[in-house]
Design an enzyme around this catalytic site. Structure first.
Site, short mmCIF file in Angstrom:
data_model
loop_
_atom_site.label_atom_id
_atom_site.label_comp_id
_atom_site.label_asym_id
_atom_site.label_seq_id
_atom_site.Cartn_x
_atom_site.Cartn_y
_atom_site.Cartn_z
N HIS A 46 -35.61 4.40 96.58
CA HIS A 46 -34.30 4.52 97.24
C HIS A 46 -33.56 5.70 96.61
O HIS A 46 -32.83 5.54 95.63
CB HIS A 46 -33.49 3.23 97.07
CG HIS A 46 -32.28 3.15 97.93
ND1 HIS A 46 -32.09 2.16 98.89
CD2 HIS A 46 -31.18 3.94 98.02
CE1 HIS A 46 -30.93 2.35 99.49
NE2 HIS A 46 -30.36 3.42 98.97
N GLY A 204 -25.15 4.40 105.62
CA GLY A 204 -23.76 4.59 105.99
C GLY A 204 -22.92 3.35 105.74
O GLY A 204 -23.39 2.32 105.27
N GLU A 234 -24.64 -4.41 100.61
CA GLU A 234 -24.07 -3.60 99.54
C GLU A 234 -22.55 -3.72 99.57
O GLU A 234 -21.93 -4.16 98.61
CB GLU A 234 -24.49 -2.14 99.70
CG GLU A 234 -23.91 -1.22 98.63
CD GLU A 234 -24.23 0.26 98.88
OE1 GLU A 234 -24.09 1.06 97.94
OE2 GLU A 234 -24.60 0.60 100.02
N ASP A 312 -30.71 5.62 93.79
CA ASP A 312 -29.77 5.80 94.90
C ASP A 312 -29.39 7.27 95.03
O ASP A 312 -29.83 7.95 95.94
CB ASP A 312 -28.53 4.92 94.74
CG ASP A 312 -27.81 4.71 96.07
OD1 ASP A 312 -28.34 5.13 97.11
OD2 ASP A 312 -26.71 4.12 96.07
#
Length: 387
Positions: A46, A204, A234, A312
């Site tokens: 990720h 998004g 999240e 991330d």
């Protein structure tokens, strides 16, 4: 009767494919250090391209392209994009992408960003890197989506030739952009299947932009046997995760921080071995959790979920996979045995063909075993030497 974890189940060779193999259990006296974690083979499943640039590169590209930034020094730019700082919300965190995207509108810039990301990952012994981004966000200066994809893939190919790192691209649909755009992006991902694109994602802002609105794009992805994942749980509750799984058919979940709020769904994820792409420091920075101590990673791992540890956004979060593993040890108490299990889970959860994944797992298990043995030997030598 003891619980049998999926990483204890023998594969076709009769040998367990995960990190619970006897030869992978670290020596009980071997301490967890950043040096050891750096040396171990790793994945980053990720990782956003536009959130993982080098500060110096952003400044140089801005100068070349005559783009005005919020600051003209590395320190100033780091502060302007809240690098490593806790933000008030996910939306505030995402503002930093306006800066990086402002200089990622040319083929050369995309090539450079992809190349440097892969090189930086290889430098900390990441063996498999999945780079995700949305080509729709790189069209401000007239690039075609195919040019965007080709530029990134070329950068990753060159990095592979130079460092040996293996990479794949995940194309991102965007929740707060219309579903029609997600469909165009899904078509692009299908066209580039087996040409470097390994999956599709939905990224998004979660709040007010439900995953189910993008169902048609994911139906196209699934019909063409393309891997998919989705950011979920999240900044929004477990309902977001449920939609990602049941409406989109997601094979993995990006973050999944709020999964613990729904025990029934948590058990479903566990029973079906749906991997979580966990990004601990980013989750604190975006406000998904109040602190590292409050992060559910250890609970998920102890409960038996398939968890992976990822960056991330290497730049905006100011992190590496090594740093995230170290934090998991220092802040959450995960042992070296736990961390090697999670590392292997990363390779098991990779969007790789089964046969190739088998080969990778055998090689990784062997490398982890040799690395642990080498560090243990080094420790014994150090202890035996006079002070």
């Amino acid at each position: 009767m003891p619980t049998i974890r999926d990483d204890e189940i023998p594969n076709a060779t009769g040998i367990p494919s995960g990190a619970r193999r006897t030869d992978l259990v670290p020596p009980p006296t071997l301490a967890v250090t950043e040096e050891l974690l750096h040396a171990l083979p790793k994945t980053d499943l990720h990782c956003h391209l536009d959130g993982s640039m080098r500060l110096k590169t952003i400044l140089e590209l801005a100068e070349q392209q005559k783009v005005k930034l919020l600051a003209d020094t590395e320190d100033g730019l780091a502060k302007a994009i809240h690098m490593g700082e806790v933000c008030k919300s996910l939306e505030e965190y995402l503002v930093a992408f306006d800066v990086t995207l402002s200089v990622l509108q040319t083929a050369d810039a995309l090539y450079r960003a992809a190349y440097e990301l892969a090189v930086d990952a290889a430098a900390e012994n990441v063996r498999w890197l999945e780079v995700r981004y949305s080509p729709a966000l790189h069209l401000q200066k007239g690039l075609k989506m195919t040019t965007v994809i080709d530029s990134v893939l070329e950068g990753l190919r060159v990095a592979k030739r130079e460092t040996g790192i293996k990479c794949g691209v995940i194309v991102c649909g965007i929740r707060h952009i219309n579903p029609q755009t997600s469909m165009r992006l899904a078509e692009l991902a299908v066209a580039y299947k087996n040409r470097g694109v390994i999956g599709f994602d939905l990224a998004g802002a979660e709040a007010s932009f439900p995953a189910k609105d993008h169902k048609d794009a994911f139906q196209l992805i699934l019909k063409n046997n393309v891997n998919c994942t989705a950011h979920a749980g999240e900044a929004y509750g477990p309902e977001s995760i449920s939609q990602a799984i049941h409406n989109l058919g997601s094979h993995r979940i990006g973050h999944g921080t709020r999964l613990r709020e729904d025990g029934d769904l948590l058990n479903y994820v566990n029973d079906h071995r749906i991997p979580l792409e966990v990004c601990p420091t980013s989750n604190v920075q975006t406000g998904a959790v109040s602190s590292l101590a409050a992060h559910p990673l250890k609970f998920y791992f102890d409960y038996g979920l398939r968890v992976t540890i990822n960056t991330d956004n290497r730049l905006i979060t100011d992190t590496t996979v090594t740093k995230e593993l170290w934090i998991a040890h220092k802040e959450l108490g995960l042992s070296l045995d736990d961390l090697t299990t999670i590392i292997v889970s990363g390779f098991k959860s990779a969007f790789l063909p089964f046969r190739e994944k088998q080969d990778v797992l055998h090689a990784v298990n062997e490398e982890i075993s040799k690395t642990l043995a080498a560090f243990d030997k080094k420790r014994h030598v150090s202890v035996m030497q006079p002070g």
